[in-house]
Write an enzyme that holds these catalytic residues in place. Structure first.
Site, mmCIF file in Angstrom:
data_model
loop_
_atom_site.group_PDB
_atom_site.id
_atom_site.type_symbol
_atom_site.label_atom_id
_atom_site.label_comp_id
_atom_site.label_asym_id
_atom_site.label_seq_id
_atom_site.Cartn_x
_atom_site.Cartn_y
_atom_site.Cartn_z
ATOM 1 N N HIS A 111 0.816 -1.221 0.000
ATOM 2 C CA HIS A 111 0.000 0.000 0.000
ATOM 3 C C HIS A 111 0.848 1.269 0.000
ATOM 4 C CE1 HIS A 111 -3.975 -1.810 0.314
ATOM 5 N NE2 HIS A 111 -3.381 -2.769 1.021
ATOM 6 N N ASP B 188 -8.811 4.704 -6.089
ATOM 7 C CA ASP B 188 -8.106 4.930 -7.355
ATOM 8 C C ASP B 188 -8.977 5.677 -8.357
ATOM 9 O OD1 ASP B 188 -9.968 2.983 -7.906
ATOM 10 O OD2 ASP B 188 -8.571 1.588 -8.850
#
Length: 77
Positions: A30, A61
Site C-alpha cells: 500500500h 483509485d
C-alpha cells in the site's frame, strides 16, 4: 463546482477509475500504491494548470477532472 454551477458556466466532468490498481497494492504494498496515486495526482495537477482544468481524487483509485467553460457530450467507455 458549486461556484461553476451558480455562475452558469458550461463544464465537463471526466470520471477516471484506474483499472486493476489493486494489483499494485497487492504486489508492491500500500505504501507503493500511495506513492503511485500521489504521482498520478501531481501529474494531473501540473497538466491541469497548463490546460486549465482541475483534478480531484475522490477516493481509492478514482479521480474527477472538471473542465470549466467546455462541454463534451460524448460518453467514452
Amino acid at each position: 463546482m458549486n461556484r461553476i454551477i451558480e455562475e452558469k458556466h458550461n463544464f465537463t466532468i471526466i470520471h477516471l477509475d484506474l483499472d486493476d490498481f489493486k494489483f499494485i497494492n497487492d504486489t508492491y504494498g500500500h505504501a507503493c500504491g500511495d506513492k503511485v496515486l500521489s504521482e498520478i495526482g501531481s501529474r494531473f495537477k501540473s497538466v491541469g494548470f497548463k490546460y486549465n482544468f482541475r483534478t480531484y481524487r475522490i477516493g481509492g483509485d478514482e479521480f474527477l477532472i472538471i473542465i470549466k467553460d467546455k462541454f463534451v457530450s460524448t460518453k467514452i467507455q
